[in-house]
Each structure stands twice: as C-alpha cells, then as structure tokens.
Scaffold this motif. Sequence first.
Motif, mmCIF file in Angstrom:
data_model
loop_
_atom_site.group_PDB
_atom_site.id
_atom_site.type_symbol
_atom_site.label_atom_id
_atom_site.label_comp_id
_atom_site.label_asym_id
_atom_site.label_seq_id
_atom_site.Cartn_x
_atom_site.Cartn_y
_atom_site.Cartn_z
ATOM 1 N N LEU A 33 0.824 -1.215 0.000
ATOM 2 C CA LEU A 33 0.000 0.000 0.000
ATOM 3 C C LEU A 33 0.855 1.261 0.000
ATOM 4 O O LEU A 33 0.452 2.296 -0.518
ATOM 5 C CB LEU A 33 -0.917 0.031 1.221
ATOM 6 N N PHE A 34 2.032 1.160 0.601
ATOM 7 C CA PHE A 34 2.895 2.326 0.762
ATOM 8 C C PHE A 34 4.109 2.296 -0.168
ATOM 9 O O PHE A 34 4.702 3.336 -0.432
ATOM 10 C CB PHE A 34 3.377 2.397 2.215
ATOM 11 N N GLU A 35 4.469 1.112 -0.660
ATOM 12 C CA GLU A 35 5.714 0.965 -1.423
ATOM 13 C C GLU A 35 5.511 0.863 -2.931
ATOM 14 O O GLU A 35 6.442 1.093 -3.685
ATOM 15 C CB GLU A 35 6.458 -0.281 -0.928
ATOM 16 N N THR A 36 4.331 0.474 -3.384
ATOM 17 C CA THR A 36 4.093 0.333 -4.819
ATOM 18 C C THR A 36 3.086 1.372 -5.282
ATOM 19 O O THR A 36 2.338 1.935 -4.487
ATOM 20 C CB THR A 36 3.568 -1.071 -5.186
ATOM 21 N N LYS A 37 3.077 1.626 -6.572
ATOM 22 C CA LYS A 37 2.132 2.572 -7.146
ATOM 23 C C LYS A 37 0.794 1.889 -7.351
ATOM 24 O O LYS A 37 0.723 0.787 -7.867
ATOM 25 C CB LYS A 37 2.632 3.079 -8.503
ATOM 26 N N GLY A 38 -0.256 2.564 -6.914
ATOM 27 C CA GLY A 38 -1.603 2.090 -7.171
ATOM 28 C C GLY A 38 -2.250 3.004 -8.192
ATOM 29 O O GLY A 38 -2.018 4.213 -8.187
ATOM 30 N N GLU A 39 -3.052 2.454 -9.065
ATOM 31 C CA GLU A 39 -3.744 3.259 -10.077
ATOM 32 C C GLU A 39 -5.185 3.486 -9.650
ATOM 33 O O GLU A 39 -5.886 2.545 -9.281
ATOM 34 C CB GLU A 39 -3.718 2.568 -11.435
ATOM 35 N N MET A 41 -8.771 3.700 -10.261
ATOM 36 C CA MET A 41 -9.650 3.160 -11.287
ATOM 37 C C MET A 41 -10.957 3.943 -11.386
ATOM 38 O O MET A 41 -11.564 4.030 -12.444
ATOM 39 C CB MET A 41 -9.963 1.688 -10.997
ATOM 40 N N GLU A 42 -11.398 4.504 -10.249
ATOM 41 C CA GLU A 42 -12.673 5.224 -10.196
ATOM 42 C C GLU A 42 -12.678 6.082 -8.935
ATOM 43 O O GLU A 42 -12.016 5.764 -7.953
ATOM 44 C CB GLU A 42 -13.811 4.204 -10.136
ATOM 45 N N LYS A 51 -6.239 0.183 -7.566
ATOM 46 C CA LYS A 51 -5.710 -1.144 -7.894
ATOM 47 C C LYS A 51 -4.198 -1.090 -7.819
ATOM 48 O O LYS A 51 -3.554 -0.281 -8.484
ATOM 49 C CB LYS A 51 -6.132 -1.547 -9.295
ATOM 50 N N PHE A 52 -3.637 -1.937 -6.971
ATOM 51 C CA PHE A 52 -2.188 -2.054 -6.846
ATOM 52 C C PHE A 52 -1.766 -3.216 -7.727
ATOM 53 O O PHE A 52 -2.008 -4.374 -7.399
ATOM 54 C CB PHE A 52 -1.795 -2.269 -5.382
ATOM 55 N N GLY A 53 -1.165 -2.922 -8.878
ATOM 56 C CA GLY A 53 -0.960 -3.898 -9.931
ATOM 57 C C GLY A 53 0.220 -4.824 -9.829
ATOM 58 O O GLY A 53 0.262 -5.832 -10.497
ATOM 59 N N VAL A 55 1.138 -6.629 -7.362
ATOM 60 C CA VAL A 55 0.846 -7.788 -6.521
ATOM 61 C C VAL A 55 -0.567 -8.274 -6.838
ATOM 62 O O VAL A 55 -1.431 -7.484 -7.181
ATOM 63 C CB VAL A 55 0.965 -7.435 -5.016
ATOM 64 N N PRO A 56 -0.809 -9.566 -6.764
ATOM 65 C CA PRO A 56 -2.138 -10.099 -7.102
ATOM 66 C C PRO A 56 -3.144 -9.902 -5.968
ATOM 67 O O PRO A 56 -3.392 -10.802 -5.175
ATOM 68 C CB PRO A 56 -1.859 -11.575 -7.361
ATOM 69 N N THR A 57 -3.669 -8.701 -5.863
ATOM 70 C CA THR A 57 -4.646 -8.384 -4.825
ATOM 71 C C THR A 57 -5.839 -7.688 -5.457
ATOM 72 O O THR A 57 -5.724 -7.067 -6.511
ATOM 73 C CB THR A 57 -4.050 -7.449 -3.755
ATOM 74 N N PRO A 58 -6.986 -7.745 -4.806
ATOM 75 C CA PRO A 58 -8.151 -7.029 -5.336
ATOM 76 C C PRO A 58 -7.984 -5.521 -5.135
ATOM 77 O O PRO A 58 -7.281 -5.073 -4.226
ATOM 78 C CB PRO A 58 -9.317 -7.572 -4.512
#
Length: 71
Positions: A33-39, A41-42, A51-53, A55-58
């Motif tokens: 949540l803090f180390e990767t980029k999340g996009e 979506m809405e 969506k944090f792409g 890693v395979p998470t919802p």
Amino acid sequence: MTIKRGDFVHAIREKLENSLEVTASDSRLPPYLFETKGEVMETKGDYAFVKFGRVPTPAIWLRIDQLEPAK
C-alpha cells in the motif's frame, strides 16, 4: 490536491492507521500500500477505487485524503 481516474498513488500510513476503514477489517496493513504505485480506477465522493498492480490483490476503496501522488 485533486485525485482523478488514472492517477498513480501511494497510501499515507499516518492517515490510514487507526482509520475507520482499517478498524472495519484486518488492521495489519500490507507494505505494498505504501511501497508500490496504485492506479486510481474510479472515484466516488470522498473515495477512490485503487488497484495495486504489482501484486495479485483485489482493488480497494480508500478515502482520497489517505492518498498521495506517487513519485
């Protein structure tokens, strides 16, 4: 700061810890949540669906004030 669809963000740890959203579910916050980029979506009202792409998470809904632009 305005966050809109397509922006890349990180969660802000200080604003997410002990928030209503965390107390409603598992309080252990994953590092991505803090180390990767999340996009974003809405967006809807005060919330963004992120969506944090890497890693395979919802995707998850977070309050916009709990997010900051990714560098």
